[in-house]
Motif scaffolding. Structure first.
Motif, PDB file in Angstrom:
ATOM      1  N   SER A 378       0.794  -0.678   0.177  1.00 37.46           N
ATOM      2  CA  SER A 378       0.199   0.393   0.113  1.00 37.46           C
ATOM      3  C   SER A 378       0.167   1.296  -0.065  1.00 37.46           C
ATOM      4  O   SER A 378       0.542   2.612  -0.752  1.00 37.46           O
ATOM      5  CB  SER A 378      -0.802   0.360   1.298  1.00 37.46           C
ATOM      6  OG  SER A 378       0.127  -0.110   2.044  1.00 37.46           O
ATOM      7  N   GLN A 379       2.529   1.047   0.155  1.00 36.95           N
ATOM      8  CA  GLN A 379       3.013   2.336   0.279  1.00 36.95           C
ATOM      9  C   GLN A 379       4.546   1.677  -0.033  1.00 36.95           C
ATOM     10  O   GLN A 379       4.898   0.921  -0.467  1.00 36.95           O
ATOM     11  CB  GLN A 379       3.130   3.182   1.628  1.00 36.95           C
ATOM     12  CG  GLN A 379       3.654   2.014   3.292  1.00 36.95           C
ATOM     13  CD  GLN A 379       3.408   2.440   4.568  1.00 36.95           C
ATOM     14  OE1 GLN A 379       2.192   2.234   4.679  1.00 36.95           O
ATOM     15  NE2 GLN A 379       4.150   2.899   4.644  1.00 36.95           N
ATOM     16  N   ASN A 380       5.241   3.087  -0.366  1.00 39.67           N
ATOM     17  CA  ASN A 380       6.979   2.391  -0.458  1.00 39.67           C
ATOM     18  C   ASN A 380       7.293   2.733   0.877  1.00 39.67           C
ATOM     19  O   ASN A 380       6.933   3.071   2.020  1.00 39.67           O
ATOM     20  CB  ASN A 380       7.547   3.900  -0.501  1.00 39.67           C
ATOM     21  CG  ASN A 380       7.382   3.376  -2.431  1.00 39.67           C
ATOM     22  OD1 ASN A 380       6.750   2.375  -3.130  1.00 39.67           O
ATOM     23  ND2 ASN A 380       7.966   4.175  -3.091  1.00 39.67           N
ATOM     24  N   TYR A 381       8.041   1.728   1.237  1.00 36.58           N
ATOM     25  CA  TYR A 381       8.693   1.724   3.034  1.00 36.58           C
ATOM     26  C   TYR A 381      10.228   1.940   2.940  1.00 36.58           C
ATOM     27  O   TYR A 381      11.136   2.395   3.743  1.00 36.58           O
ATOM     28  CB  TYR A 381       9.078  -0.373   2.842  1.00 36.58           C
ATOM     29  CG  TYR A 381       7.362  -0.347   3.206  1.00 36.58           C
ATOM     30  CD1 TYR A 381       6.704  -0.420   4.669  1.00 36.58           C
ATOM     31  CD2 TYR A 381       6.874  -0.970   2.608  1.00 36.58           C
ATOM     32  CE1 TYR A 381       5.516  -0.522   5.091  1.00 36.58           C
ATOM     33  CE2 TYR A 381       5.252  -1.321   3.029  1.00 36.58           C
ATOM     34  CZ  TYR A 381       4.643  -1.523   3.988  1.00 36.58           C
ATOM     35  OH  TYR A 381       3.506  -1.597   3.833  1.00 36.58           O
ATOM     36  N   PHE A 382      10.887   1.492   1.567  1.00 43.25           N
ATOM     37  CA  PHE A 382      12.645   2.206   1.647  1.00 43.25           C
ATOM     38  C   PHE A 382      12.492   3.607   0.670  1.00 43.25           C
ATOM     39  O   PHE A 382      12.088   3.297  -0.669  1.00 43.25           O
ATOM     40  CB  PHE A 382      13.342   1.001   1.913  1.00 43.25           C
ATOM     41  CG  PHE A 382      13.206   0.306   2.296  1.00 43.25           C
ATOM     42  CD1 PHE A 382      13.409  -0.022   3.401  1.00 43.25           C
ATOM     43  CD2 PHE A 382      12.174  -1.572   2.238  1.00 43.25           C
ATOM     44  CE1 PHE A 382      13.054  -1.267   4.554  1.00 43.25           C
ATOM     45  CE2 PHE A 382      12.019  -2.257   2.682  1.00 43.25           C
ATOM     46  CZ  PHE A 382      12.536  -2.051   3.668  1.00 43.25           C
ATOM     47  N   GLU A 383      13.545   4.060   0.625  1.00 41.34           N
ATOM     48  CA  GLU A 383      13.987   5.286   0.079  1.00 41.34           C
ATOM     49  C   GLU A 383      14.381   3.921  -1.641  1.00 41.34           C
ATOM     50  O   GLU A 383      14.271   4.572  -2.352  1.00 41.34           O
ATOM     51  CB  GLU A 383      15.153   5.646   0.130  1.00 41.34           C
ATOM     52  CG  GLU A 383      15.546   4.815   0.535  1.00 41.34           C
ATOM     53  CD  GLU A 383      17.620   5.412   0.151  1.00 41.34           C
ATOM     54  OE1 GLU A 383      18.520   5.700   2.133  1.00 41.34           O
ATOM     55  OE2 GLU A 383      17.824   6.852   0.048  1.00 41.34           O
TER      56      GLU A 383
END
Ligand code: MSP
Length: 639
Positions: A378-383
């Motif tokens: 549902s989202q980005n977790y890491f750069e």
């Protein structure tokens, strides 16, 4: 309506077995054509054979054959090779076909009537090998051909001439107005410099031999083989025939590309456009002239014994590695050197390590941590997520530009930077550490999802290049067909997926020393490769006894993965036969089949198991299909 795309290879001289160099153009065109199909174009791919000329007349005489028999045999050999390379051509034109000859005849008469062709006398030098004319000043010392170094012959005969001089300025202007008419730019510069030296009218008929298209109004002349050959690009579309639909659709369509090697640039960049101008045919094709595959010791040649043929490489390593190598290792402009070391290195480093391991690791980790199941995060977790997503997008865009520019090697190089970037993403995100922490489940799912999405993109872009491996990748990742398309090239298109339980390596790693040695021997063992048709007499055939047999039992060979062991009722007895078809059939599938057995083959032990005969089967690439009968009974004779 779909935009149209028409692509052609040169038509090949039937002068012997085609090597990896000649095959390169055909593989390249096949790849570009498949890419255009992926992009939704309505495509047409033409290849064929250039079957007239003095050389063919001479060679067939030496072999005591009619020229037609000679070219028929070599055309069928060439088609076999294209099947082996899985070339998806739409038409195979042969210049000895009536549909082609009648067009050449008409073109010649029209140009004659218009006074673009006139009768005169020719005095100059002819290279039979290249079927090209030269003036004395153009020759190398000893009257040798400046292109191939062979001896030329002095020709003095009545000849028709094409007025190149009349069209010289118009052609220069056309090249100037259409900057990407000839690619790469270095080749364009060569052509412009050549024209600027001043063209001379081209001798376009010969009277000293007969194997060609006769000039209708003066049949002691045959049409110069290049005028004949170049016309194939439109004769194959039905130009000047009863049905010109294909010509209207593809020649007057959206994109037309001729791909040729650097040695035949002049014919395509000067003679062909001038013929078209004179015929008042739109000059809407683009020309790409590639360099050559050479060996460390120079050009591939039979006399040097350094020729590399595609068939044994495919047999040993499969088709995809050869396609990959050929497409990647010839730079966009310039030549490429084939070496066994580099061939094996590309398979081991690029295909087995970088690509293959990425697939393996992704599937194994997905199974290990999530029983094979992933969902869209549902989202980005890491750069690193955004970096990888951007890289995927950028790769698609560079790939598109390069492929549109026919720079397939650059497209592949760039695609492999995404493979490396994705491997690096694994090191950056360390999934094995995330797996130790239960609260990081979503992060871990996201990492693996990124890997799968990257691989899915790679798989789509690989479709025109690695034909089996791209399919295999989709099968192992279990990607539905609607997510294998160009339109689905968008990160995040997968909602949920379940990969297969256990990955199988797509490209096994090879033993470097052993395989390099194998290829070296293969090359040097082919010193005098001449292909000639081998005939079996009826007596040879009568020696073999074919009968119908029914398979009663079948099991895997205890010591060899590729072999099956069948018990077959051939009426006289139940015989045991070992066959190399385990890649195509399970033992259960074989039971009950009525097949054709060669009954009187000398019994042999195959990996320790007795085999008393052979089952007949057809082979298409790696797949066997056994020949089955329906109403015949065990023991019935087959002849
Ligand atoms: N019949 C002519 C072409 C007529 S087209 C209207 C002809 N035939 S050929 O069989 O000699 O060559 C066919 C193609 O193979 C050419 O484009 C040539 O450049 C290419 N190659 C031959 N040797 C090659 C390599 N070693 N490497 C790459 N391409 C090579 O010319």
């Amino acid at each position: 309506m779909k935009p149209t795309f028409y692509i052609t290879t040169p038509i090949y001289y039937p002068s012997g077995k085609l090597h990896i160099g000649n095959s390169y153009t055909t593989v390249l065109c096949d790849t570009i054509n498949r890419y255009k199909q992926l992009r939704g174009f309505d495509t047409r791919y033409l290849t064929g054979m250039d079957e007239h000329g003095q050389k063919i007349e001479t060679v067939s005489k030496e072999q005591n054959k009619s020229p037609q028999d000679h070219v028929d045999f070599l055309a069928s050999e060439t088609k076999k090779l294209w099947d082996l390379l899985d070339i998806k051509y739409d038409d195979f034109i042969r210049t000895t076909e009536p549909r082609h000859e009648q067009v050449v005849e008409q073109i010649f008469e029209q140009l004659l009537k218009q006074d673009d062709i006139y009768l005169g006398h020719y005095e100059g030098y002819y290279c039979m090998s290249d079927e090209a004319f030269f003036t004395e000043t153009q020759l190398d010392e000893g009257n040798l051909c400046p292109d191939c170094g062979r001896k030329t012959e002095l020709v003095k005969e009545e000849s028709y001439f094409l007025r190149l001089t009349k069209y010289q300025d118009r052609l220069l202007k056309f090249i100037d107005d259409n900057p990407d008419f000839i690619r790469p730019v270095t080749r364009k510069n060569e052509v412009v410099a050549f024209i600027k030296q001043g063209l001379i009218d081209l001798s376009v008929s010969r009277t000293s031999f007969t194997w060609g298209v006769k000039v209708k109004s003066n049949p002691k002349h045959v049409v110069y083989v290049w005028i004949d050959a170049l016309s194939n690009y439109i004769s194959a579309l039905g130009y000047k025939s009863d049905n010109t639909d294909l010509y209207e659709k593809y020649w007057n369509g959206d994109e037309v590309v001729h791909v040729v090697g650097k040695d035949i640039l002049r014919f395509h960049a000067i003679y062909w456009p001038i013929m078209l101008m004179a015929l008042d045919i739109p000059l809407n094709f683009k020309l790409y002239a590639h360099g050559w595959y050479v060996m460390k010791d120079g050009k591939m040649s039979k006399s040097k014994g350094n020729v590399v043929y595609p068939d044994p490489l495919i047999e040993k390593y499969g088709l995809d590695p050869l396609r990959y190598y050929l497409l990647k290792e010839l730079p966009y402009s310039g030549d490429g050197v084939f070496t066994p070391e580099n061939f094996i290195a590309r398979i081991n480093y690029d295909l087995a390590n970088d690509f293959g391991n990425l697939v393996n690791r992704t599937i194994s980790m997905t199974n290990k941590y999530f029983d094979g199941e992933l969902h869209k995060p549902s989202q980005n977790y890491f750069e690193f997520d955004k970096i990888l997503q951007d890289k995927i997008k950028d790769t698609v865009s560079v790939y598109t530009t390069e492929m549109d520019n026919l720079a397939v090697s650059k497209a592949i190089q760039n695609l492999w930077t995404l493979v490396s970037r994705t491997n690096k993403y694994i090191d950056e995100t360390c999934p094995w550490i995330l797996a130790k922490d239960d609260s990081k489940k979503e992060e871990l799912n996201s990492v693996l999802y990124h890997l799968v999405e990257s691989l899915r993109h790679i798989g789509i872009l690989l479709k025109p290049i690695l034909l089996d491996a791209s399919k295999e990748l989709f099968t192992q990742l279990n990607i539905p067909t609607d997510l294998q398309t160009w339109e689905s090239l968008e990160f995040g298109s997968i909602e949920n997926l379940k990969v297969i339980d256990k990955p199988t390596p797509i490209f096994p790693r090879l033993d470097k020393e052993e395989e390099e040695e194998y290829i070296k021997n293969m090359i040097s063992g082919k010193k005098e490769e001449v292909i000639e048709e081998v005939f079996a007499s009826i007596e040879d055939f009568d020696k073999l006894e074919f009968v119908v047999g029914e398979i009663l039992e079948c099991k895997k060979h205890p010591n060899a993965d590729k072999l099956l062991v069948s018990k077959i009722n051939t009426k006289d007895k139940v015989r045991q036969v070992v066959s190399g078809i385990a890649g195509s059939y399970t033992p259960e599938e074989m039971i009950g089949k009525k097949v054709i057995v060669v009954k009187n083959l000398k019994p042999v032990e195959l990996r320790g198991v007795l085999s008393e005969g052979m089952i007949l089967a057809g082979k298409r690439r790696k797949n066997y299909e056994v020949i089955e009968v329906s109403s015949l009974l065990p023991g019935d004779k087959v002849s």
